[in-house]
Enzyme design. Structure first.
Site, PDB file in Angstrom:
ATOM      1  CG  MET A   1     -15.550 -46.476 -68.428  1.00  0.00           C
ATOM      2  SD  MET A   1     -14.894 -47.905 -67.504  1.00  0.00           S
ATOM      3  CE  MET A   1     -15.488 -49.270 -68.489  1.00  0.00           C
ATOM      4  CG  ASP A   2     -15.797 -44.046 -62.275  1.00  0.00           C
ATOM      5  OD1 ASP A   2     -16.965 -43.830 -62.674  1.00  0.00           O
ATOM      6  OD2 ASP A   2     -15.520 -44.380 -61.109  1.00  0.00           O
TER       7      ASP A   2
ATOM      8  N   GLY B   1     -19.531 -46.207 -60.824  1.00  0.00           N
ATOM      9  CA  GLY B   1     -20.989 -46.040 -60.671  1.00  0.00           C
ATOM     10  C   GLY B   1     -21.343 -46.453 -59.254  1.00  0.00           C
TER      11      GLY B   1
ATOM     12  N   GLY C   1     -23.992 -47.610 -57.809  1.00  0.00           N
ATOM     13  CA  GLY C   1     -24.668 -48.901 -57.650  1.00  0.00           C
ATOM     14  C   GLY C   1     -23.696 -50.053 -57.840  1.00  0.00           C
ATOM     15  CB  ALA C   2     -21.439 -50.924 -60.635  1.00  0.00           C
ATOM     16  CG  ASN C   3     -18.290 -47.922 -57.454  1.00  0.00           C
ATOM     17  OD1 ASN C   3     -17.874 -48.533 -58.425  1.00  0.00           O
ATOM     18  ND2 ASN C   3     -18.189 -46.599 -57.351  1.00  0.00           N
TER      19      ASN C   3
ATOM     20  CG  LEU D   1     -19.880 -37.532 -39.603  1.00  0.00           C
ATOM     21  CD1 LEU D   1     -19.818 -37.553 -38.077  1.00  0.00           C
ATOM     22  CD2 LEU D   1     -20.644 -36.286 -40.080  1.00  0.00           C
TER      23      LEU D   1
ATOM     24  CB  THR E   1     -13.011 -42.268 -56.232  1.00  0.00           C
ATOM     25  OG1 THR E   1     -12.379 -41.052 -56.590  1.00  0.00           O
ATOM     26  CG2 THR E   1     -14.162 -42.563 -57.183  1.00  0.00           C
ATOM     27  CB  ALA E   2     -15.536 -46.107 -54.697  1.00  0.00           C
ATOM     28  CB  ALA E   3     -14.372 -43.712 -49.322  1.00  0.00           C
ATOM     29  N   GLY E   4     -17.433 -44.013 -49.834  1.00  0.00           N
ATOM     30  CA  GLY E   4     -18.816 -44.107 -49.339  1.00  0.00           C
ATOM     31  C   GLY E   4     -19.491 -45.370 -49.850  1.00  0.00           C
ATOM     32  CG  ASP E   5     -20.070 -45.844 -53.953  1.00  0.00           C
ATOM     33  OD1 ASP E   5     -21.102 -45.285 -53.530  1.00  0.00           O
ATOM     34  OD2 ASP E   5     -19.457 -45.476 -54.975  1.00  0.00           O
TER      35      ASP E   5
HETATM   36  O1  RIB Z   1     -19.140 -42.863 -55.586  1.00  0.00           O
HETATM   37  C1  RIB Z   1     -18.168 -42.900 -56.588  1.00  0.00           C
HETATM   38  C2  RIB Z   1     -18.816 -43.032 -57.927  1.00  0.00           C
HETATM   39  O2  RIB Z   1     -19.570 -41.871 -58.188  1.00  0.00           O
HETATM   40  C3  RIB Z   1     -17.855 -43.150 -59.076  1.00  0.00           C
HETATM   41  O3  RIB Z   1     -17.466 -44.471 -59.345  1.00  0.00           O
HETATM   42  C4  RIB Z   1     -18.602 -42.482 -60.214  1.00  0.00           C
HETATM   43  O4  RIB Z   1     -19.013 -43.376 -61.201  1.00  0.00           O
HETATM   44  C5  RIB Z   1     -19.786 -41.777 -59.570  1.00  0.00           C
HETATM   45  O5  RIB Z   1     -20.946 -42.433 -59.816  1.00  0.00           O
END
Ligand code: RIB
Length: 305
Positions: A13-14, A40, A42-44, A222, A249-253
């Site tokens: 949970m963020d 998270g 993994g979940a992302n 990059l 946040t979560a761009a890489g995911d």
């Molecule tokens: O990559 C972004 C994530 O990193 C966030 O959602 C946070 O939970 C951390 O795990």
């Protein structure tokens, strides 16, 4: 029938605060907003693969707190198979995130139940792994579990992706032989290779080293400079679409999840990277982790300027 992506990884949970800038050591800042957002790595990545066209199953652990139920529900609503998401006594994983006005972030994670995902959890979910086309791992769960997941993926002949995030040092040498695609960002590539990655040229040096270590192919993301693909034969620099960033946040995911979904659905590597880049670019135009991840429809309608 869409191909199957199985994600082994974290659910957090963020707890997100926006502030004009990131605090310095010992400083208290007045923030502007606070929100709780499912995240998270993994979940992302599971949500990204699901929204972007794959059939997805998640292997992970949530706690017995209210966050645990919310994190599982956030995946179920996306159609992610959560049969292998177990509930363990105690707190779920959390991430404390500050996002500043220039869209940069600082994150501290506390593993909580993610620390309870063991090799035995993966053995119990072996049928899920057997049904995969592509297996995706990151580093927010115990290293022994990640190592088991990579090795098992290789034994089963699956396409294995490791996003080594967050990375604080080299990977165990024996992992490399199990990795088809290693996808670090600049700081992770630096931690893994010992080469300071701060340019395209240094990324090429680091990627060469990671392939020498045994990784099949390497994609170093990059940020606004795009991505470097290396396969041991040569390099390709893929430029990033230009967008106005709100929250990275979560761009890489989103990139990893989109790449995995496209690859699982038969796209070429170049097409899958481009698809991941378009999805990641859209994600940075929106706030939060999972809420920022685009759908297949969004990506298909996105014409970068
Ligand atoms: O990559 C972004 C994530 O990193 C966030 O959602 C946070 O939970 C951390 O795990």
């Amino acid at each position: 029938m869409p191909a199957k992506v199985v994600v082994i990884g974290s659910l957090n949970m963020d707890l997100v605060t926006r502030a004009s800038r990131l605090p310095r050591a010992g400083e208290t800042l007045i923030g502007q907003t606070f929100s709780t957002v499912p995240g998270g790595k993994g979940a992302n990545q599971a949500v990204a693969s699901a929204r972007l066209g794959a059939d997805v199953a998640m292997i992970g652990c949530v706690g017995t707190d209210a966050y645990g139920t919310q994190l599982r529900d956030a995946l179920l609503v996306e159609g992610v198979d959560c049969q292998a998401v177990s509930t363990v006594e105690g707190s779920s994983g959390v991430a404390l995130i500050v996002v500043d006005d220039s869209s940069q972030n600082a994150i501290v994670i506390v593993a909580g139940s993610n620390g309870e995902l063991t090799p035995a959890s993966l053995q119990a979910a072996d049928a899920v792994l057997q049904a995969a086309d592509v297996i995706v791992c990151q580093l927010e769960t115990p290293m022994g579990t990640v190592g088991h997941g990579l090795k098992r993926g290789r034994e089963l002949g699956k396409t294995v992706i490791l996003n080594p995030a967050p990375a604080s040092g080299p990977l165990p040498a024996e992992w490399y032989a199990s990795i088809d695609y290693l996808i670090p960002n600049e700081s992770e590539a630096t931690a893994l290779s010992g080469v300071t990655v701060d340019s395209l040229d240094s990324a090429k040096v680091a990627a060469t080293q990671l392939i020498k270590a045994g990784a099949g192919k390497v994609i170093i993301t990059l940020g606004a400079q795009g991505a470097l693909f290396a396969d041991g034969q040569g390099f390709e620099h893929l430029v990033a679409p230009k967008v106005k960033a709100v929250d990275t946040t979560a761009a890489g995911d989103t990139f990893v999840g989109g790449f995995a979904a496209a690859l699982a659905n038969g796209k070429s590597e170049a097409e899958a990277i481009r698809f991941g880049q378009l999805a990641a670019a859209l994600s940075v135009t929106r706030a939060g982790a999972q809420p920022s991840i685009p759908t297949l429809h969004d990506v298909q309608g996105f014409v970068p300027s």
